[in-house]
Every structure is written in C-alpha cells, then in structure tokens.
Write an enzyme that holds these catalytic residues in place. Structure first.
Site, PDB file in Angstrom:
ATOM      1  N   SER A 144       0.803  -1.218   0.000  1.00  0.00           N
ATOM      2  CA  SER A 144       0.000   0.000   0.000  1.00  0.00           C
ATOM      3  C   SER A 144       0.838   1.272   0.000  1.00  0.00           C
ATOM      4  CB  SER A 144      -0.969   0.009   1.193  1.00  0.00           C
ATOM      5  OG  SER A 144      -0.281  -0.157   2.402  1.00  0.00           O
ATOM      6  N   HIS A 197       1.224   4.742   4.320  1.00  0.00           N
ATOM      7  CA  HIS A 197       0.534   5.445   3.235  1.00  0.00           C
ATOM      8  C   HIS A 197       1.107   6.844   3.058  1.00  0.00           C
ATOM      9  CE1 HIS A 197      -3.389   2.858   3.553  1.00  0.00           C
ATOM     10  NE2 HIS A 197      -2.309   2.143   3.295  1.00  0.00           N
TER      11      HIS A 197
END
Length: 211
Positions: A144, A197
């Site tokens: 991610s 992230h």
C-alpha cells in the site's frame, strides 16, 4: 488507426509476483485470511526491532507480504488502476524506481513512528498498568505504501498544465477525492498503517515533482 498504448508489463509483473508469493505462503501453511504474527515475521514483514537492528532488508521484503486475501486483493486492484497509468506516463524505469522508493519510504516512516511511540510509552511505564501490550512494536506489510506513492504522483501531475512528454490527461478532482478518501479511511479505521501510506505519498509526490 491510432496506435494502441503499450502493455503495462511492469505493473502486471508486480501483480504476478505478489500473487505468486501469496500463493506460496498459503501452500506453506500460512492462514489465507489472518496470518499469524510468527508467519508474517518469517516471510519478511516489517518488525521494527529486527528491521533497524539486524535486517534492514525487511523494508523491501515487507512490500511483498500481505495480511490475508482481502488485503492482497485491495492492494492489487489499486496497483492495477494506478500502475497502468503511471507506468505509461513516467516510463518503466522511472516507474520501477518510484514504486520501490515510495514503498521503502512508507516502511521507514512507519517503523520510525513505531519505535518512537514505544520509546515514549517506556518513558511512562509506571503509568501503564494493563497496557503493556502497547509496548510491543507493530508488524506491518503490504504494497500500500508503494501504491499510494503512485497515486500521489499522479495527483501531483494532474495539478499542473500538461507537459510535452505527458501522454495522458489526468482527472484532478477524481484523484484528489480518491487520495483524500484513503487518508480519511486510514485515520478512522483501526488496523490500517496510515504512516506507510503517508510516507509513500510523500515520496511519490517528490518524485513526480522531479519528473
């Protein structure tokens, strides 16, 4: 007849590697929906004490381990969406570098914050009755950070007038909305490594600006 855009081979290759490694892990006995902590560490997940003291390679290997089938599917879907455009926009070499560096940056930030938070808790150990489990550094993994880096890179490019080498028109509103939703989701839902992230997005934005 207009020429067809080249096949995003690197993106498909990254998806293939992630899926094959996940299949290998499942065949070796890893739970398909909720891997054990020991299995995650064995397969290279980012565990800050090991990462910073003995095995910095975990910053890279953790990009290819996922905590179950749903985690894998969500990341691979996002990689397919962002990666197809990013690979053809930036070129394969720059795209590979962006993917790897964004993933590494996300893992570095995540590990750093984990170590910092654990240290701060230890400083107040006398106030931690019943909260000793909070002292255990978190284990993180997944693509991610790298994927969010690609999304951030595309978003940054969409904010500026198209460049001569830019082959795609990017929808600024859609990209901003998708990235904002992901950030809000990360801050409000437990179990999501939002530090990875954000770290990936920072690196993706910097590399897009350099491009």
């Amino acid at each position: 007849m207009p020429a067809k855009p080249p096949l995003a081979k690197v993106t498909l290759g990254l998806i293939f590697i992630n899926v094959m490694l996940f299949g290998w892990q499942i065949l070796s006995g890893v739970d398909i929906s909720s891997p054990e902590i020991a299995d995650a560490i064995h397969w290279g997940a980012d565990y800050a004490p090991l990462t910073f003291l003995e095995e910095p390679s975990r910053l890279f290997s953790s990009m290819f381990f996922h905590f179950g089938l749903i985690h894998l599917m969500l990341n691979m879907w996002a990689l397919y969406i962002f990666g197809n455009v990013a690979e053809q926009l930036f070129g394969r070499l720059y795209y590979i570098g962006m993917y790897v560096l964004a993933g590494l940056m996300g893992n570095v930030l995540s590990s750093y914050l984990t170590i910092r938070d654990s240290y701060e808790l230890l400083q107040h150990f006398d106030r931690l009755a019943g909260l000793q489990s909070s002292l255990i550094p978190h284990i993180s993994a997944g693509a991610s950070g790298a994927v969010m880096g690609l999304g951030a890179a595309l978003t940054v490019i969409s904010l500026f007038p198209p460049l001569p080498q830019q082959r795609f028109w990017l929808d600024k509103k859609s990209l901003l909305m998708v990235m904002a939703i992901n950030l809000v989701f990360g801050f409000t839902v437990t179990g999501i490594n939002n530090a990875a992230h954000i770290g990936g997005m920072m690196m993706g934005a910097v590399l897009a600006g350099a491009w």
